[in-house]
Design a protein around this motif. Sequence first.
Motif, PDB file in Angstrom:
ATOM      1  N   TYR A 137      36.116  32.171  27.302  1.00 64.52           N
ATOM      2  CA  TYR A 137      37.398  31.325  27.554  1.00 64.52           C
ATOM      3  C   TYR A 137      37.443  30.098  26.487  1.00 64.52           C
ATOM      4  O   TYR A 137      38.630  29.559  26.054  1.00 64.52           O
ATOM      5  CB  TYR A 137      37.693  30.835  28.975  1.00 64.52           C
ATOM      6  CG  TYR A 137      38.127  32.168  29.829  1.00 64.52           C
ATOM      7  CD1 TYR A 137      38.978  33.125  29.369  1.00 64.52           C
ATOM      8  CD2 TYR A 137      37.447  32.327  30.763  1.00 64.52           C
ATOM      9  CE1 TYR A 137      39.104  34.268  30.026  1.00 64.52           C
ATOM     10  CE2 TYR A 137      37.536  33.425  31.709  1.00 64.52           C
ATOM     11  CZ  TYR A 137      38.598  34.425  31.393  1.00 64.52           C
ATOM     12  OH  TYR A 137      38.799  35.527  32.059  1.00 64.52           O
TER      13      TYR A 137
ATOM     14  N   ILE B 177      34.994  42.684  23.477  1.00 65.42           N
ATOM     15  CA  ILE B 177      36.061  41.846  23.569  1.00 65.42           C
ATOM     16  C   ILE B 177      37.016  42.146  22.514  1.00 65.42           C
ATOM     17  O   ILE B 177      37.863  41.425  22.318  1.00 65.42           O
ATOM     18  CB  ILE B 177      35.736  40.413  23.530  1.00 65.42           C
ATOM     19  CG1 ILE B 177      34.783  40.174  22.173  1.00 65.42           C
ATOM     20  CG2 ILE B 177      34.695  39.987  24.814  1.00 65.42           C
ATOM     21  CD1 ILE B 177      34.541  38.431  22.064  1.00 65.42           C
TER      22      ILE B 177
ATOM     23  N   SER C 180      43.504  43.841  30.717  1.00 62.20           N
ATOM     24  CA  SER C 180      41.999  43.117  30.818  1.00 62.20           C
ATOM     25  C   SER C 180      42.434  41.751  31.268  1.00 62.20           C
ATOM     26  O   SER C 180      43.278  40.860  30.867  1.00 62.20           O
ATOM     27  CB  SER C 180      41.330  43.004  29.635  1.00 62.20           C
ATOM     28  OG  SER C 180      40.708  42.018  29.475  1.00 62.20           O
TER      29      SER C 180
ATOM     30  N   ASP D  36      34.965  44.338  42.092  1.00 60.48           N
ATOM     31  CA  ASP D  36      34.130  43.527  42.280  1.00 60.48           C
ATOM     32  C   ASP D  36      33.797  43.742  43.818  1.00 60.48           C
ATOM     33  O   ASP D  36      32.578  43.155  44.267  1.00 60.48           O
ATOM     34  CB  ASP D  36      34.500  41.825  42.195  1.00 60.48           C
ATOM     35  CG  ASP D  36      34.809  41.420  40.825  1.00 60.48           C
ATOM     36  OD1 ASP D  36      34.133  42.446  39.764  1.00 60.48           O
ATOM     37  OD2 ASP D  36      35.457  40.766  40.516  1.00 60.48           O
TER      38      ASP D  36
ATOM     39  N   TYR E 154      34.258  49.879  35.246  1.00 56.54           N
ATOM     40  CA  TYR E 154      33.130  49.794  34.422  1.00 56.54           C
ATOM     41  C   TYR E 154      32.235  50.834  34.460  1.00 56.54           C
ATOM     42  O   TYR E 154      32.375  51.600  35.425  1.00 56.54           O
ATOM     43  CB  TYR E 154      32.196  48.695  35.019  1.00 56.54           C
ATOM     44  CG  TYR E 154      33.051  46.967  34.918  1.00 56.54           C
ATOM     45  CD1 TYR E 154      32.939  46.702  33.862  1.00 56.54           C
ATOM     46  CD2 TYR E 154      33.509  46.592  36.129  1.00 56.54           C
ATOM     47  CE1 TYR E 154      33.481  45.279  33.549  1.00 56.54           C
ATOM     48  CE2 TYR E 154      34.011  45.292  36.043  1.00 56.54           C
ATOM     49  CZ  TYR E 154      34.026  44.739  34.736  1.00 56.54           C
ATOM     50  OH  TYR E 154      34.665  43.324  34.693  1.00 56.54           O
ATOM     51  N   GLU E 155      31.397  50.968  33.495  1.00 60.07           N
ATOM     52  CA  GLU E 155      30.684  52.415  33.341  1.00 60.07           C
ATOM     53  C   GLU E 155      29.259  52.303  34.062  1.00 60.07           C
ATOM     54  O   GLU E 155      29.125  53.448  34.264  1.00 60.07           O
ATOM     55  CB  GLU E 155      30.407  52.613  31.863  1.00 60.07           C
ATOM     56  CG  GLU E 155      31.358  52.424  30.796  1.00 60.07           C
ATOM     57  CD  GLU E 155      31.510  51.109  30.036  1.00 60.07           C
ATOM     58  OE1 GLU E 155      30.298  50.571  29.543  1.00 60.07           O
ATOM     59  OE2 GLU E 155      32.700  50.451  30.539  1.00 60.07           O
TER      60      GLU E 155
ATOM     61  N   ARG F 298      28.355  50.445  37.176  1.00 52.93           N
ATOM     62  CA  ARG F 298      28.527  49.501  38.349  1.00 52.93           C
ATOM     63  C   ARG F 298      27.979  50.148  39.622  1.00 52.93           C
ATOM     64  O   ARG F 298      28.230  49.860  40.558  1.00 52.93           O
ATOM     65  CB  ARG F 298      29.772  48.840  38.545  1.00 52.93           C
ATOM     66  CG  ARG F 298      29.912  47.493  38.778  1.00 52.93           C
ATOM     67  CD  ARG F 298      31.038  46.758  38.973  1.00 52.93           C
ATOM     68  NE  ARG F 298      30.842  45.303  39.163  1.00 52.93           N
ATOM     69  CZ  ARG F 298      31.642  44.511  39.384  1.00 52.93           C
ATOM     70  NH1 ARG F 298      32.994  44.661  39.428  1.00 52.93           N
ATOM     71  NH2 ARG F 298      31.167  43.121  39.334  1.00 52.93           N
TER      72      ARG F 298
HETATM   73  N1  EPU Z   1      37.879  45.977  28.362  1.00 55.61           N
HETATM   74  C1  EPU Z   1      37.747  46.295  26.802  1.00 55.61           C
HETATM   75  N2  EPU Z   1      37.898  45.382  25.967  1.00 55.61           N
HETATM   76  C2  EPU Z   1      38.344  44.168  26.075  1.00 55.61           C
HETATM   77  C3  EPU Z   1      38.518  43.591  27.478  1.00 55.61           C
HETATM   78  C4  EPU Z   1      37.881  44.361  28.574  1.00 55.61           C
HETATM   79  O1  EPU Z   1      37.415  47.458  26.815  1.00 55.61           O
HETATM   80  O2  EPU Z   1      38.492  43.159  25.302  1.00 55.61           O
HETATM   81  C5  EPU Z   1      37.332  46.551  29.370  1.00 55.61           C
HETATM   82  C6  EPU Z   1      35.994  46.279  29.932  1.00 55.61           C
HETATM   83  O3  EPU Z   1      34.838  46.634  29.246  1.00 55.61           O
HETATM   84  C7  EPU Z   1      36.066  46.816  31.290  1.00 55.61           C
HETATM   85  C8  EPU Z   1      37.601  46.791  31.445  1.00 55.61           C
HETATM   86  O4  EPU Z   1      38.067  46.406  30.321  1.00 55.61           O
HETATM   87  O5  EPU Z   1      35.689  48.170  31.267  1.00 55.61           O
HETATM   88  C9  EPU Z   1      37.793  45.449  32.609  1.00 55.61           C
HETATM   89  O6  EPU Z   1      37.402  44.160  31.913  1.00 55.61           O
HETATM   90  P1  EPU Z   1      38.246  42.959  32.304  1.00 55.61           P
HETATM   91  O7  EPU Z   1      38.615  42.415  30.880  1.00 55.61           O
HETATM   92  O8  EPU Z   1      39.731  42.971  33.129  1.00 55.61           O
HETATM   93  O9  EPU Z   1      37.360  42.133  32.816  1.00 55.61           O
HETATM   94  P2  EPU Z   1      36.632  40.643  32.549  1.00 55.61           P
HETATM   95  O10 EPU Z   1      37.809  39.430  32.113  1.00 55.61           O
HETATM   96  O11 EPU Z   1      35.662  40.934  31.732  1.00 55.61           O
HETATM   97  C10 EPU Z   1      36.623  39.742  34.925  1.00 55.61           C
HETATM   98  C11 EPU Z   1      35.936  39.198  35.944  1.00 55.61           C
HETATM   99  C12 EPU Z   1      34.946  40.372  36.540  1.00 55.61           C
HETATM  100  C13 EPU Z   1      35.848  41.467  37.141  1.00 55.61           C
HETATM  101  C14 EPU Z   1      36.850  41.986  36.125  1.00 55.61           C
HETATM  102  C15 EPU Z   1      37.755  42.814  36.795  1.00 55.61           C
HETATM  103  C16 EPU Z   1      35.491  36.980  35.204  1.00 55.61           C
HETATM  104  C17 EPU Z   1      34.623  36.002  34.530  1.00 55.61           C
HETATM  105  N3  EPU Z   1      35.180  38.119  35.288  1.00 55.61           N
HETATM  106  O12 EPU Z   1      36.070  40.231  34.032  1.00 55.61           O
HETATM  107  O13 EPU Z   1      34.320  39.778  37.534  1.00 55.61           O
HETATM  108  O14 EPU Z   1      35.108  42.498  37.520  1.00 55.61           O
HETATM  109  O15 EPU Z   1      37.708  40.770  35.547  1.00 55.61           O
HETATM  110  O16 EPU Z   1      38.707  42.339  37.885  1.00 55.61           O
HETATM  111  O17 EPU Z   1      36.628  36.700  35.649  1.00 55.61           O
HETATM  112  C18 EPU Z   1      32.385  39.529  39.022  1.00 55.61           C
HETATM  113  O18 EPU Z   1      33.016  38.502  39.665  1.00 55.61           O
HETATM  114  O19 EPU Z   1      31.297  39.829  39.227  1.00 55.61           O
HETATM  115  C19 EPU Z   1      32.895  39.970  37.590  1.00 55.61           C
HETATM  116  C20 EPU Z   1      32.165  40.965  36.930  1.00 55.61           C
END
Ligand code: EPU
Length: 417
Positions: free
Chosen positions: A96, A123, A162, A304, A327-328, A330
Motif C-alpha cells: 500500500y 500484483i 481485488s 479468510d 486462492y490456489e 489455501r
Molecule cells: N489477484 C491477481 N492480481 C492482482 C491482485 C490479486 O490475480 O493484482 C488475485 C490474487 O492472486 C487472489 C485474488 O486475486 O487469487 C484475490 O486477491 P485480493 O487482491 O483480493 O487479495 P489481497 O488484497 O492480496 C486481501 C487480504 C487477504 C484476503 C483477501 C481477500 C490484506 C492485507 N489481505 O488480500 O487477507 O484474503 O484480501 O479477501 O488485506 C488474511 O487476512 O489472512 C488475508 C490473506
Amino acid sequence: MKLLEITGGKKLTGEIKISGAKNSAVALIPAAILSDEEVTIYNVPDITDTEALSEILLYLGADVKREKESMIISSKNLENKKIPNSYAKKLRASYYFMGALLGKYKKVEMSLPGGCSIGARPINLHLKGFEALGAKVTSKNNCYKVEAEELKGAAIYLDFASVGATINIMLAAVRAKGKTIIDNAAKEPEIVNIATLLNNMGAKIRGAGTSSIEIIGVDYLGKCFHEVIPDRIEAGTYVILGAAMGDNLKVSGIIPEHIEALTSKLEEMGVPLEIGPDYIIVSRGDHYKPVHVRTQTYPGFATDLQQPFTPLLTCCDGNSVIEETIYENRFNHIPYLNQMGADIRIKNQTATIIAPTNLVGCDVVATDLRAGAALVIASLMAEGITKITNVEYILRGYEEIVEKLRNVGAKIEIREI
Ligand code: EPU
C-alpha cells in the motif's frame, strides 16, 4: 520461535472483545502519509503486521506515536526513499506504500511484498491501475519502480475485484488530476473504511462498498481522526470457535452484518446463535447438519474464514464440502487436521470433510495466519494436548489471542522455543 500449547475439550464461556480490523489498519497506516498533517487512527490492533508498517513509516522519516489504541502519524518530514526488501517482505500490505507514495510524490520504488503463502498473489492489477493513471512501471530483481510526470484520472476496469488493487488505485487516484472510476471494484467493508479515512482527510470518493468507485483528485489532504472498523475475520474465528466449544460465548464489539455469510451458514447447520446489534452469543449445539461452502468476494463467504471453519465441520452428522475459489493454495491446514484425526480429502480446489470424526491433540505447524487459527480451534476441540509451532503467523493477525482465550476458560500457554 514461539510455540502454543493447548489442552482441548474445555467449554468456553464469557466474553471476547474484538479488536480493530487488521486488513483495514494495514491500509489506513500507509494511507496516512498522503496527508502532511497529523492523522490519528484509533482502534489499531497491536499485532506484528501493524508494527511492521510503523517500522516502514519510521524508516521513511515519519513521526509515529502509539497512544493506547491509537496510532498518531505525522508525515511532514517524510522522505521518498526506496523501501528495501527487508521491510517489504515482512507483510503483504507493505504494497500500500506503492499507491500512497505514488499519489504523494508521483514516484515510488520498492520490492515485492511478502505475506502468507496461500497462492501466487500477483500484483498485476495494481500495476495496470497505476499505468492507467499515467505511471510507467519498470522492474528489476523483484524491485518495482513506478513513476509519472503527472497522474491523470482514468476509467479502470479490474478483471478481478481485488481488495489490494482497489485500495492501491484509490490511494494513487486521490491525488491524480481529474476523475477516476474503478469498475468491478472490491466491495469489502475495509474498502469503505479506507475511503472514509481519505474523505475525512479531504478526498472526494463516492461509491466505496459498491462495484463502482468514483474518485475526484484533490491537491491537498489534511489532518483527521479516524476509527478502524472491528475485525470481521477475528470475530468470525471466535464465533466459529463458540459453535464448536462455546457455552454462551459472547463475541462483542462487532458489526454482525459483516459476517452474515458465516452466520447464515452456522444457522443452516443448526448452531444456536443470538445476534445482537454489536455482539453474537454462541453455544455448541447437539447435532450439526453438514453444509456446502464456496468462498467468494464480499458479501460472500470470506476465504479468510474458510480455514477456521474447517475443523468445526468435523463434528457434523455427515460430510461437508468447502470450495476455495479465491486462492490456489489455501488448504495447508488440512494435512495437520488429518494428523489430528480428521478425515478430509482434497481434490483440486475442493475439500470434502468426512464427518463425524474426533480430534486428538498432537504436534502441528501453522503454515499461514488463518491455517494457524484453524489449528487453534481444532486444538481447543481436541482431546489432549496440541503443540502448535510457527505461532508468529498467528500473531500477525490476532491481537492478544492467548489472553482472550484464557479469559473465556481455555487452557493455552505460549512460550519461546
Ligand atoms: N489477484 C491477481 N492480481 C492482482 C491482485 C490479486 O490475480 O493484482 C488475485 C490474487 O492472486 C487472489 C485474488 O486475486 O487469487 C484475490 O486477491 P485480493 O487482491 O483480493 O487479495 P489481497 O488484497 O492480496 C486481501 C487480504 C487477504 C484476503 C483477501 C481477500 C490484506 C492485507 N489481505 O488480500 O487477507 O484474503 O484480501 O479477501 O488485506 C488474511 O487476512 O489472512 C488475508 C490473506
